[in-house]
Design a protein around this motif. Sequence first.
Motif, mmCIF file in Angstrom:
data_model
loop_
_atom_site.group_PDB
_atom_site.id
_atom_site.type_symbol
_atom_site.label_atom_id
_atom_site.label_comp_id
_atom_site.label_asym_id
_atom_site.label_seq_id
_atom_site.Cartn_x
_atom_site.Cartn_y
_atom_site.Cartn_z
ATOM 1 N N GLY A 170 -7.054 -9.750 -1.043
ATOM 2 C CA GLY A 170 -8.325 -10.467 -1.072
ATOM 3 C C GLY A 170 -9.578 -9.787 0.097
ATOM 4 N N ALA A 171 -8.915 -9.206 1.333
ATOM 5 C CA ALA A 171 -9.865 -8.623 1.901
ATOM 6 C C ALA A 171 -10.870 -7.437 2.057
ATOM 7 C CB ALA A 171 -9.010 -7.648 3.443
ATOM 8 N N GLU A 172 -9.989 -6.508 1.209
ATOM 9 C CA GLU A 172 -10.938 -5.715 0.067
ATOM 10 C C GLU A 172 -12.101 -6.065 -0.780
ATOM 11 O OE1 GLU A 172 -8.174 -3.036 -1.339
ATOM 12 O OE2 GLU A 172 -8.163 -2.150 0.636
ATOM 13 N N ALA A 173 -12.243 -7.704 -1.307
ATOM 14 C CA ALA A 173 -11.953 -8.137 -2.639
ATOM 15 C C ALA A 173 -13.376 -8.569 -2.105
ATOM 16 C CB ALA A 173 -11.817 -9.315 -3.270
ATOM 17 N N GLN A 174 -13.515 -9.179 -0.570
ATOM 18 C CA GLN A 174 -14.169 -10.077 0.089
ATOM 19 C C GLN A 174 -15.780 -8.953 -0.216
ATOM 20 O OE1 GLN A 174 -12.334 -11.367 4.143
ATOM 21 N NE2 GLN A 174 -12.103 -13.701 2.951
ATOM 22 N N VAL A 175 -15.079 -8.056 0.959
ATOM 23 C CA VAL A 175 -15.397 -6.532 0.744
ATOM 24 C C VAL A 175 -16.426 -6.117 -0.485
ATOM 25 C CG1 VAL A 175 -15.805 -4.291 2.279
ATOM 26 C CG2 VAL A 175 -15.173 -5.876 3.500
ATOM 27 N N ALA A 176 -15.715 -6.232 -0.485
ATOM 28 C CA ALA A 176 -16.717 -5.726 -2.568
ATOM 29 C C ALA A 176 -17.649 -6.527 -3.075
ATOM 30 C CB ALA A 176 -15.589 -5.134 -3.740
ATOM 31 N N ALA A 177 -17.701 -7.775 -2.627
ATOM 32 C CA ALA A 177 -18.205 -8.819 -3.160
ATOM 33 C C ALA A 177 -20.052 -8.856 -1.974
ATOM 34 C CB ALA A 177 -17.709 -10.141 -3.199
ATOM 35 N N ILE A 178 -19.488 -9.146 -1.004
ATOM 36 C CA ILE A 178 -20.264 -8.799 0.173
ATOM 37 C C ILE A 178 -21.157 -7.559 -0.414
ATOM 38 C CG2 ILE A 178 -21.758 -8.303 2.103
ATOM 39 C CD1 ILE A 178 -18.050 -9.779 3.196
ATOM 40 N N SER A 179 -20.901 -6.556 -0.150
ATOM 41 C CA SER A 179 -21.907 -4.970 -0.861
ATOM 42 C C SER A 179 -22.681 -5.622 -2.200
ATOM 43 C CB SER A 179 -20.738 -4.340 -0.666
ATOM 44 O OG SER A 179 -21.843 -2.635 -0.863
ATOM 45 N N GLN A 180 -21.905 -5.434 -3.070
ATOM 46 C CA GLN A 180 -22.557 -6.248 -4.596
ATOM 47 C C GLN A 180 -23.751 -7.131 -4.511
ATOM 48 O OE1 GLN A 180 -20.072 -7.902 -7.446
ATOM 49 N NE2 GLN A 180 -21.517 -6.991 -8.867
ATOM 50 N N ALA A 181 -23.185 -8.333 -3.310
ATOM 51 C CA ALA A 181 -24.380 -9.093 -3.336
ATOM 52 C C ALA A 181 -25.600 -9.003 -2.663
ATOM 53 C CB ALA A 181 -23.869 -10.277 -2.256
ATOM 54 N N THR A 182 -24.683 -8.131 -1.132
ATOM 55 C CA THR A 182 -26.512 -7.401 -0.689
ATOM 56 C C THR A 182 -27.041 -5.659 -0.908
ATOM 57 O OG1 THR A 182 -24.520 -7.021 0.947
ATOM 58 C CG2 THR A 182 -25.806 -8.674 1.061
ATOM 59 N N GLY A 183 -26.419 -5.513 -1.529
ATOM 60 C CA GLY A 183 -26.381 -4.256 -1.745
ATOM 61 C C GLY A 183 -26.814 -2.982 -0.573
ATOM 62 N N VAL A 184 -25.526 -3.024 0.495
ATOM 63 C CA VAL A 184 -25.792 -2.295 1.415
ATOM 64 C C VAL A 184 -24.203 -2.129 1.367
ATOM 65 C CG1 VAL A 184 -27.860 -3.160 2.563
ATOM 66 C CG2 VAL A 184 -25.746 -4.243 3.459
#
Length: 250
Positions: free
Chosen positions: A92-106
């Motif tokens: 779940g933690a890794e999925a959060q980070v992947a979603a943040i990166s996808q949403a922000t592009g960084v």
Amino acid sequence: MMERPARLGFVLPGGGAEHEYYAFAEATGDRAKVFIMSSRIGPGEEDHDIDSLLGTARVDWITEAARRLISLEPDCAVWACTSGSFVVGRAGAEAQVAAISQATGVPAGSTSLAFVEALQVLGLRRVAVLATYPEPAARAFESFLGEFGIEIVHLHWLDAGSGWDAALLPPERIIAAAKAAAVPEADTVLLPDTALPSLHLIAPIEEAIARPVLTANQVTLWQAIQLSGRQVPVAGHGRLFALDQAIAAQ
């Protein structure tokens, strides 16, 4: 000519220690700028309750806040919440980070994953944990670390029902509890709560126990700098940052 400051973006659920991020930026001599966006927290007055934490951990709430960072052009975006990342486990933690990166592009990170990365960099495997949380949340952090093969040799909790309660814990109580938690078998002591003002406690605790201390805001800021791809020298933030400075000087 000095390169432009690192632009560090953070999503926080609130709790009482946001000032540490601004104080850290000042301590870098303007080599870093911090941008903070607030995210929603789960229902209930006791936000360290597991059900409330699962609400705080909602990916859609986190990414909604993260998107508000985009116009500020951050170099990275970090979910600055320990309990809101470990409560969903490693996947779940890794999925959060992947979603943040996808949403922000960084590049993105989170406090719980930052603890793991800091331990790996320092070569530490046996840890004592001093958690501000009630027992169920403290046990959830223990379980999360276990997923990475990290051994918890001592676990103590202070029963703060919310982040706001944690922020009001007296510094002398935290220092005394950390010293007590530093059992001989432990390589380090972890203080996992971004709501707890702790940067000023690192030096006295490290001096008292003669071992590294890792706190939530410390590892979050450290990880953000790593993700930014920039060198940001700063003194007085524990052995973790001292190691970075030693490497940069080589």
